[in-house]
Design an enzyme around this catalytic site. Sequence first.
Site, short mmCIF file in Angstrom:
data_model
loop_
_atom_site.label_atom_id
_atom_site.label_comp_id
_atom_site.label_asym_id
_atom_site.label_seq_id
_atom_site.Cartn_x
_atom_site.Cartn_y
_atom_site.Cartn_z
N GLY A 11 -35.49 -7.20 -10.15
CA GLY A 11 -35.07 -7.10 -8.74
C GLY A 11 -34.00 -6.03 -8.60
NE ARG A 72 -39.30 -9.76 -9.89
CZ ARG A 72 -37.99 -10.01 -9.96
NH1 ARG A 72 -37.39 -10.07 -11.11
NH2 ARG A 72 -37.29 -10.21 -8.85
N GLY A 102 -31.87 -7.39 -15.69
CA GLY A 102 -31.40 -8.71 -16.11
C GLY A 102 -31.81 -9.00 -17.54
CG ASP A 103 -31.80 -13.03 -19.06
OD1 ASP A 103 -32.56 -12.81 -18.10
OD2 ASP A 103 -31.47 -14.17 -19.43
N GLY A 104 -34.28 -10.59 -18.87
CA GLY A 104 -35.71 -10.40 -19.18
C GLY A 104 -35.94 -8.93 -19.56
CB THR A 126 -29.78 -9.40 -11.61
OG1 THR A 126 -30.14 -10.55 -10.82
CG2 THR A 126 -28.87 -9.88 -12.74
CG ASP A 128 -30.55 -14.02 -9.21
OD1 ASP A 128 -30.38 -13.93 -7.98
OD2 ASP A 128 -31.67 -14.20 -9.72
CG ASP A 130 -29.24 -14.72 -13.72
OD1 ASP A 130 -29.09 -13.48 -13.81
OD2 ASP A 130 -30.34 -15.24 -13.47
NE ARG A 172 -37.86 -16.62 -8.82
CZ ARG A 172 -38.49 -15.53 -8.42
NH1 ARG A 172 -39.26 -15.56 -7.36
NH2 ARG A 172 -38.37 -14.40 -9.08
NE ARG A 246 -32.77 -24.37 16.83
CZ ARG A 246 -32.87 -25.54 17.45
NH1 ARG A 246 -32.87 -26.68 16.74
NH2 ARG A 246 -32.96 -25.61 18.75
CB ILE A 253 -31.00 -9.85 4.49
CG1 ILE A 253 -32.00 -9.67 5.63
CG2 ILE A 253 -29.60 -9.48 4.94
CD1 ILE A 253 -31.76 -10.58 6.81
O1 F6P Z 1 -33.66 -10.42 -8.73
C1 F6P Z 1 -33.17 -11.61 -8.37
C2 F6P Z 1 -33.88 -12.17 -7.17
O2 F6P Z 1 -33.44 -11.53 -6.00
C3 F6P Z 1 -33.73 -13.66 -7.07
O3 F6P Z 1 -32.52 -14.08 -6.50
C4 F6P Z 1 -34.94 -14.03 -6.26
O4 F6P Z 1 -35.31 -15.34 -6.50
C5 F6P Z 1 -35.97 -13.07 -6.77
O5 F6P Z 1 -35.27 -11.96 -7.25
C6 F6P Z 1 -36.98 -12.64 -5.73
O6 F6P Z 1 -37.89 -11.82 -6.35
P1 F6P Z 1 -38.99 -10.94 -5.61
O7 F6P Z 1 -38.29 -9.83 -4.92
O8 F6P Z 1 -39.86 -10.49 -6.72
O9 F6P Z 1 -39.65 -11.86 -4.63
#
Ligand code: F6P
Length: 323
Positions: A11, A72, A102-104, A126, A128, A130, A172, A246, A253
């Site tokens: 991402g 990816r 990221g780590d992947g 990333t 995230d 993480d 996620r 709501r 974003i």
């Molecule tokens: O890269 C991290 C992330 O933004 C996560 O927070 C999110 O769950 C995921 O990527 C969404 O991935 P994609 O853009 O492939 O839907």
Amino acid sequence: MKRLGILTSGGDGPGMNAALRAAVRTVTSRGATMAGYIDGFAGFVEANFVELDDRAVGNIIQRGGTIIGTSRSQAFLDPQVRERAATQMRSDGIDGLIIVGGDGSFRGALALQDECGVPVAGIPGTIDNDVWGSDETIGFDTAVNTALLAIDQIRDTSVSTGMMFFVEVMGRTSGAIALHTAVAGGAAGVLVPEATDQTGRLVEQLRASISRGKRSHIIVVAEGDEAGGAFSVGAAVGKALNHPYRVVVLGHIQRGGRPTMRDRLVASEAGAMAAGALLEGRTGVMIGRQGGRSVEVPLSEVVSHQHPQPNLALLQLAQQLSG
Ligand code: F6P
């Protein structure tokens, strides 16, 4: 080394361009050159790259996303594909590779080093936050600030109408964005994947605060929370309290936009240090952030650890301060 390659993977996150700029300009300032692989490991596999010189990375420090694209890539998981790509890289005169992701992505980088002898350096990028070995990752600060801006605006409506808002943020498998956004945004509650069975407690807490006359309620829900996204949590809590609500899903974003000062600064240091490490003959390192400083961390350690836990004390803090 005379020539390096760089790619962004997974991402995208605001600040990746600042890392590219810093890496390229460090390399050129030492008389070497840089190739930028298009769309992450997909471009690496296809030997699809562009020349990145000082001018190519001008006017990008303030831009979100990544100018060389990201993906990816599945193909890269195949060892034979990696071997072929490494051979091609050498015949293109590229001596080492910087990976922003990221780590992947770092697992792929390490395989490239260990199986094919390619010198690699990683930069944690990333939203995230993480990645083990780094207190923060490039893009996280901007993503949280973007989510905060949205929450500040949603609050105006919540105060005016008395409606409860369930705001879904990204993550996620990580609650880092949700926890930081909740505390900094003055949320009434927060649900994250790392803390399960929290919905009942949330309902009781909201019931009590409604009976005390509190009018505005923002509940931050990480997309990966086990109770489901903000739509299912909102439906369950709204029904239990019989209170109008709501749902707002912030989604991608959070991934775009102008990087904050913090992301630009951390990315600039990381880009410069990753290039420096490879040019000075150090391989298999990630430029992490620890205790406010950028440091080299062995990639083998990064990938051998689980994702770091976010600061779960923020869960209690958000609750304690919700009023
Ligand atoms: O890269 C991290 C992330 O933004 C996560 O927070 C999110 O769950 C995921 O990527 C969404 O991935 P994609 O853009 O492939 O839907």
